[in-house]
Design a protein around this motif. Structure first.
Motif, PDB file in Angstrom:
ATOM      1  N   TYR A   3     -45.751  -5.192   3.289  1.00  0.00           N
ATOM      2  CA  TYR A   3     -44.479  -4.531   3.567  1.00  0.00           C
ATOM      3  C   TYR A   3     -44.460  -3.991   4.993  1.00  0.00           C
ATOM      4  O   TYR A   3     -45.479  -3.517   5.501  1.00  0.00           O
ATOM      5  CB  TYR A   3     -44.237  -3.376   2.593  1.00  0.00           C
ATOM      6  CG  TYR A   3     -43.814  -3.840   1.209  1.00  0.00           C
ATOM      7  CD1 TYR A   3     -42.477  -4.106   0.927  1.00  0.00           C
ATOM      8  CD2 TYR A   3     -44.762  -4.020   0.209  1.00  0.00           C
ATOM      9  CE1 TYR A   3     -42.090  -4.531  -0.329  1.00  0.00           C
ATOM     10  CE2 TYR A   3     -44.383  -4.449  -1.051  1.00  0.00           C
ATOM     11  CZ  TYR A   3     -43.044  -4.705  -1.313  1.00  0.00           C
ATOM     12  OH  TYR A   3     -42.665  -5.142  -2.553  1.00  0.00           O
ATOM     13  N   LYS A   5     -42.221  -1.218   7.165  1.00  0.00           N
ATOM     14  CA  LYS A   5     -41.210  -0.162   7.108  1.00  0.00           C
ATOM     15  C   LYS A   5     -40.255  -0.323   8.292  1.00  0.00           C
ATOM     16  O   LYS A   5     -40.676  -0.341   9.447  1.00  0.00           O
ATOM     17  CB  LYS A   5     -41.875   1.206   7.159  1.00  0.00           C
ATOM     18  CG  LYS A   5     -40.880   2.361   7.031  1.00  0.00           C
ATOM     19  CD  LYS A   5     -41.596   3.702   7.033  1.00  0.00           C
ATOM     20  CE  LYS A   5     -40.596   4.854   6.925  1.00  0.00           C
ATOM     21  NZ  LYS A   5     -41.291   6.178   6.936  1.00  0.00           N
ATOM     22  N   LYS A   8     -36.418   4.839   7.373  1.00  0.00           N
ATOM     23  CA  LYS A   8     -36.807   5.746   6.293  1.00  0.00           C
ATOM     24  C   LYS A   8     -36.302   5.216   4.955  1.00  0.00           C
ATOM     25  O   LYS A   8     -35.110   4.981   4.774  1.00  0.00           O
ATOM     26  CB  LYS A   8     -36.247   7.145   6.543  1.00  0.00           C
ATOM     27  CG  LYS A   8     -36.703   8.170   5.505  1.00  0.00           C
ATOM     28  CD  LYS A   8     -36.173   9.556   5.815  1.00  0.00           C
ATOM     29  CE  LYS A   8     -36.638  10.564   4.775  1.00  0.00           C
ATOM     30  NZ  LYS A   8     -36.140  11.947   5.076  1.00  0.00           N
ATOM     31  N   ARG A  11     -38.314  -0.742   3.158  1.00  0.00           N
ATOM     32  CA  ARG A  11     -39.443  -1.608   3.498  1.00  0.00           C
ATOM     33  C   ARG A  11     -39.044  -3.066   3.269  1.00  0.00           C
ATOM     34  O   ARG A  11     -38.363  -3.388   2.301  1.00  0.00           O
ATOM     35  CB  ARG A  11     -40.657  -1.284   2.633  1.00  0.00           C
ATOM     36  CG  ARG A  11     -41.164   0.149   2.730  1.00  0.00           C
ATOM     37  CD  ARG A  11     -42.183   0.426   1.635  1.00  0.00           C
ATOM     38  NE  ARG A  11     -41.617   0.085   0.322  1.00  0.00           N
ATOM     39  CZ  ARG A  11     -42.338  -0.291  -0.736  1.00  0.00           C
ATOM     40  NH1 ARG A  11     -43.664  -0.394  -0.633  1.00  0.00           N
ATOM     41  NH2 ARG A  11     -41.751  -0.583  -1.885  1.00  0.00           N
ATOM     42  N   ARG A  58     -33.577  -7.249   3.574  1.00  0.00           N
ATOM     43  CA  ARG A  58     -33.308  -6.073   2.737  1.00  0.00           C
ATOM     44  C   ARG A  58     -32.297  -6.416   1.635  1.00  0.00           C
ATOM     45  O   ARG A  58     -31.334  -7.155   1.849  1.00  0.00           O
ATOM     46  CB  ARG A  58     -32.801  -4.908   3.577  1.00  0.00           C
ATOM     47  CG  ARG A  58     -31.463  -5.127   4.219  1.00  0.00           C
ATOM     48  CD  ARG A  58     -30.892  -3.841   4.808  1.00  0.00           C
ATOM     49  NE  ARG A  58     -31.725  -3.288   5.867  1.00  0.00           N
ATOM     50  CZ  ARG A  58     -31.684  -2.004   6.238  1.00  0.00           C
ATOM     51  NH1 ARG A  58     -30.871  -1.156   5.626  1.00  0.00           N
ATOM     52  NH2 ARG A  58     -32.455  -1.577   7.222  1.00  0.00           N
ATOM     53  N   ASP A  64     -37.026  -3.647  -0.323  1.00  0.00           N
ATOM     54  CA  ASP A  64     -36.249  -2.529  -0.853  1.00  0.00           C
ATOM     55  C   ASP A  64     -34.764  -2.862  -0.801  1.00  0.00           C
ATOM     56  O   ASP A  64     -34.316  -3.705  -0.008  1.00  0.00           O
ATOM     57  CB  ASP A  64     -36.542  -1.266  -0.050  1.00  0.00           C
ATOM     58  CG  ASP A  64     -37.944  -0.730  -0.310  1.00  0.00           C
ATOM     59  OD1 ASP A  64     -38.503  -1.023  -1.390  1.00  0.00           O
ATOM     60  OD2 ASP A  64     -38.485  -0.028   0.567  1.00  0.00           O
TER      61      ASP A  64
END
Length: 270
Positions: A3, A5, A8, A11, A58, A64
């Motif tokens: 993963y 990032k 915030k 990931r 994403r 995520d």
């Protein structure tokens, strides 16, 4: 590092095959699938000494699934985070369908940072839907229908979309597998990215690309008409257009051997 990032709470999933390969290729998948759609490339290219990095954008696959961030700018920013985090340089960027659109926006937004070659595969560029001055793409109403179906019967939408994806007679099991990739995404991300496909315009972006570029496109593509590939070819100086005479949108499977061969040849060009 499975993963990366990117902001915030968000990931991005990354699969890195053959990290010691002599050449590096970063793959961006199409809507509504994930990086596993490149399975039949990942089976072969590492045997040729090629490092294959697949990302789930994403909202899709194992990444995520935030509520926001599905514009081409945001998705290009995510790709930049992956490239910087993995310290990638002198790589080939491969974008399929909307992945091609994200790749083109990345090339313009980040001045092609880290990219030495670009491969656009069935790319949703320069414009995915029709405009008054651009009649070559899907009618807006067709994409609106996909968005509506995503919110009301996503499994059926994915099944019907898959039937338009390929020109070859794919097995029922293969089509079920392909639809299953779409079900790994969140419904909201699927709809949100379809909205970006409908509304974004890359006509100015494609004109900024200066790296060697290969455009792979199926003659019988029902999702992104072949005329779009011809226009993209005209607007990227020095680009090469490789038609696939027996393929639809899913040319990476319709003409699997030809695609793998042509992509490998492009990677080996000096």
């Amino acid at each position: 590092m499975p993963y990366v990032k990117v902001e915030k709470g968000v990931r991005i999933f990354v699969e890195d095959l053959n990290p010691d390969g002599e050449q590096t290729v970063l793959f961006i998948h199409g809507w509504p699938a994930n990086h596993k759609m490149f399975e039949y490339q990942f089976n072969q290219l590492p045997k040729c000494g090629i490092r294959c990095i697949g990302v789930d954008i994403r909202g899709f696959g194992k990444s995520d699934k935030p509520w926001e961030g599905y514009s081409y700018d945001s998705l290009a920013d995510d790709i930049n985070c992956v490239i910087e985090t993995l310290d990638l340089d002198d790589i080939t960027l491969v974008g399929f369908s909307v992945g091609g659109a994200i790749a083109v926006r990345y090339m313009n937004r980040y001045s092609g940072y880290g990219i030495s070659k670009l491969a656009l595969v069935s790319a949703a560029v320069p414009v995915f839907t029709q405009r008054p001055d651009y009649p070559y793409s899907l009618p807006v109403g067709e994409v609106n229908k996909l968005i509506c179906q995503t919110y009301t019967d996503r499994p059926n939408m994915l099944s019907e979309f898959g039937k338009k994806f390929f020109a070859s007679n794919m097995s029922p099991q293969f089509l079920n597998w392909f639809s299953g990739l779409g079900l790994e995404a969140s419904g909201h991300a699927t709809a949100s990215l379809a909205i970006s496909l409908r509304d974004e315009d890359l006509r100015s972006d494609v004109q900024q690309i200066s790296v060697p570029t290969a455009i792979f496109h199926g003659i019988h593509d029902q999702i992104v008409a072949f005329a779009n590939a011809e226009i993209t070819h005209q607007n990227i100086s020095g680009s090469v257009l490789i038609p696939f005479e027996f393929s639809g949108h899913g040319l990476i499977n319709d003409e699997l051997d030809k695609f793998n061969y042509c992509l490998t040849q492009f990677l080996c060009m000096s």
